[in-house]
Design a protein around this motif. Sequence first.
Motif, short mmCIF file in Angstrom:
data_model
loop_
_atom_site.label_atom_id
_atom_site.label_comp_id
_atom_site.label_asym_id
_atom_site.label_seq_id
_atom_site.Cartn_x
_atom_site.Cartn_y
_atom_site.Cartn_z
N PRO A 186 15.17 -2.67 -6.16
CA PRO A 186 14.06 -1.93 -5.54
C PRO A 186 12.72 -2.49 -6.01
N ILE A 187 11.75 -2.55 -5.12
CA ILE A 187 10.45 -3.10 -5.51
C ILE A 187 9.65 -2.05 -6.29
N PRO A 188 8.65 -2.46 -7.05
CA PRO A 188 7.77 -1.47 -7.71
C PRO A 188 7.00 -0.65 -6.66
N GLY A 189 7.04 0.67 -6.78
CA GLY A 189 6.34 1.52 -5.84
C GLY A 189 4.84 1.26 -5.82
N CYS A 190 4.29 0.89 -6.98
CA CYS A 190 2.84 0.66 -7.06
C CYS A 190 2.40 -0.51 -6.21
N LEU A 191 3.24 -1.55 -6.11
CA LEU A 191 2.88 -2.70 -5.28
C LEU A 191 2.89 -2.34 -3.81
N MET A 192 3.84 -1.49 -3.42
CA MET A 192 3.87 -1.04 -2.02
C MET A 192 2.62 -0.22 -1.70
N ASP A 193 2.28 0.72 -2.58
CA ASP A 193 1.11 1.57 -2.33
C ASP A 193 -0.17 0.73 -2.27
N PHE A 194 -0.32 -0.19 -3.23
CA PHE A 194 -1.50 -1.05 -3.23
C PHE A 194 -1.55 -1.89 -1.96
N ALA A 195 -0.45 -2.55 -1.65
CA ALA A 195 -0.44 -3.49 -0.52
C ALA A 195 -0.79 -2.79 0.79
N LEU A 196 -0.18 -1.64 1.04
CA LEU A 196 -0.39 -0.97 2.32
C LEU A 196 -1.81 -0.41 2.44
N TYR A 197 -2.32 0.21 1.38
CA TYR A 197 -3.68 0.74 1.45
C TYR A 197 -4.69 -0.40 1.59
N PHE A 198 -4.54 -1.43 0.80
CA PHE A 198 -5.46 -2.56 0.85
C PHE A 198 -5.39 -3.26 2.21
N PHE A 199 -4.19 -3.58 2.66
CA PHE A 199 -4.01 -4.35 3.89
C PHE A 199 -4.64 -3.64 5.09
N HIS A 200 -4.36 -2.35 5.22
CA HIS A 200 -4.79 -1.63 6.42
C HIS A 200 -6.26 -1.21 6.39
N ASN A 201 -6.88 -1.18 5.22
CA ASN A 201 -8.18 -0.52 5.13
C ASN A 201 -9.33 -1.35 4.58
N HIS A 202 -9.06 -2.50 3.95
CA HIS A 202 -10.15 -3.15 3.22
C HIS A 202 -11.29 -3.58 4.14
N ARG A 203 -10.97 -4.09 5.34
CA ARG A 203 -12.05 -4.57 6.21
C ARG A 203 -12.92 -3.41 6.71
N GLN A 204 -12.27 -2.34 7.15
CA GLN A 204 -13.04 -1.18 7.65
C GLN A 204 -13.89 -0.58 6.53
N LEU A 205 -13.33 -0.51 5.34
CA LEU A 205 -14.09 0.05 4.21
C LEU A 205 -15.32 -0.79 3.90
N LEU A 206 -15.15 -2.11 3.88
CA LEU A 206 -16.27 -2.99 3.57
C LEU A 206 -17.34 -2.93 4.67
N GLU A 207 -16.90 -2.82 5.93
CA GLU A 207 -17.86 -2.71 7.03
C GLU A 207 -18.69 -1.43 6.91
N LYS A 208 -18.11 -0.38 6.32
CA LYS A 208 -18.82 0.89 6.17
C LYS A 208 -19.70 0.92 4.92
N GLY A 209 -19.72 -0.16 4.17
CA GLY A 209 -20.51 -0.18 2.94
C GLY A 209 -19.75 0.36 1.74
N SER A 210 -18.45 0.53 1.87
CA SER A 210 -17.61 0.98 0.77
C SER A 210 -16.71 -0.18 0.37
N GLY A 211 -15.52 0.10 -0.08
CA GLY A 211 -14.61 -0.97 -0.45
C GLY A 211 -13.24 -0.45 -0.80
N PRO A 212 -12.30 -1.35 -1.07
CA PRO A 212 -10.95 -0.94 -1.47
C PRO A 212 -10.96 -0.52 -2.94
N TYR A 213 -10.94 0.78 -3.17
CA TYR A 213 -11.04 1.35 -4.51
C TYR A 213 -9.72 2.01 -4.89
N PHE A 214 -9.34 1.84 -6.15
CA PHE A 214 -8.04 2.34 -6.62
C PHE A 214 -8.18 3.06 -7.96
#
Length: 536
Positions: A186-214
């Motif tokens: 089984p893969i580490p759950g933390c890598l799945m959570d990081f990968a999915l949140y980062f992958f789907h949201n980083h561009r939209q967050l940066l465009e809004k003046g925010s960023g991928p925060y964890f």
Amino acid sequence: MDRTHTGGHEVKLSLQAALTPEQASILSKDALQFLEKLVQRFASRVPELLATREQRQAAIDEGQLPDFLPETASIRQEGWKIQSIPKDLQDRRVEITGPVERKMVINALNADVKVFMADFEDSFSPAWDEVIEGHRNLRDAVNGTISYTQPETGKHYELAEDPAVLICRVRGLHLPEKHLFWQGEPIPGCLMDFALYFFHNHRQLLEKGSGPYFYIPKLQAYQEAAWWSDVFSFAEDEFGLARGTIKATVLIETLPAVFEMDEILYSLKEHIVGLNCGRWDYIFSYIKTLRNHPDRILPDRQVVTMEKPFLNAYSRLLVKTCHRRGAFAMGGMAAFIPSKEPEQNAWVLNKIQTDKSLEANNGHDGTWVAHPGLAGTAMAVFDAVLGERSNQLDVMRHEDAPISAAELLAPCEGERTEEGMRHNIRVAVQYIEAWISGNGCVPIYGLMEDAATAEISRASIWQWIRHGQSLSNGKVVTKALFEQMLSEEMQVLEQELGEAHFAKGRYDEAAVLMAQLTTSDELVNFLTLPGYEYLP
């Protein structure tokens, strides 16, 4: 085992679940390909990091006490600073935390707070459908399209104009994700959570003046922080982002980590913005780490408050360490929830006022609440102390004497009572029942309980049994006494909850798991590990 194909690239991650169309939009081919790259590079180091934890614990079990590391003294002594803190994280005076359930996400982002920490960890039960749904909810929140209509009432929820800043808390290093396998594991759950949140949201967050925060939980050593720094840097390089685009706040919620705060900040200095006093898990870790030390057994958890010397030293050292490095020092959780009884509610608000005043006056830059109804009280405390400032990075605590290992490990005065033990049993059983039923955030007796408080409850009793401690009425805590109390408190719970509710729940299973955890010869590291076997 099925393999997923991504264009010409065969993804060797093996998915052990059928996906609905909604889930497939989160576990898309491109998202899985990114996750696979992370797993391929970083998953193999996780067992080594966890094994190092066990080696260090074995030495402590043999009598060695945790201490500051001599080999990293130069890091503690030199005058370096962290890289930078983004504009939308400069003011974090009140943060709300909660699981990634759709309605809760909307309510938390709309609350009178600066930040919402969306939680895949201690206030969340990681059943597969709920994990994927949580990522869908966060994606919709980032896109501004999230809404929810209550089926029973028709009440509609949607985002307000200026929602709180979003930070995602991933699972701890110790938690696997049993629905995705890599090379038979089984893969580490933390890598799945990081990968999915980062992958789907980083561009939209940066465009809004925010960023991928964890938020990063449960770290025990600076080498684990360095691992996360490598993960973040790889993700930035993969998507052509500047170094330090990803920002993290690390919870100092284990006893070993409090001795390595400088080193953790240094290992993550391009990506880190602060440390947080994860006080409930820290108390649990104090018990777990010092389990073989009979002179450091804690009393009833109700009396282990932040005024206790070992906890106050932890808070002050965290503030001093963070501010010296230009990093935020976040305060801990207020687990109380508002009451409909005016007198009880006044008592709750007074407790919040006292607790948050201690943190603000210690120099913390902000604090946590678990319920929107408490945000105003916490906000008023920090508003009064901050004045025109956004934070307290200027509070350096130069006047403090150096905080020693002895202060951080100081024994804690207080009684062990029969009522305290019985209360521990009822809270832990109710929380475990909720968790194995898929709910990780539960109001019990006026507190919003998460995994940490249940961990304190069961670990305390385990340690009392281990060292044959006496309660204030003279009864010696044994396995037999615990089992007798467990049986009696199950009857109390059935009366409190009502026969019908009790019968519909998984209380008998929870009691069995509680008994196993509390009477085992070895202290189980996390109740969520055996608990995970109960989840779909």
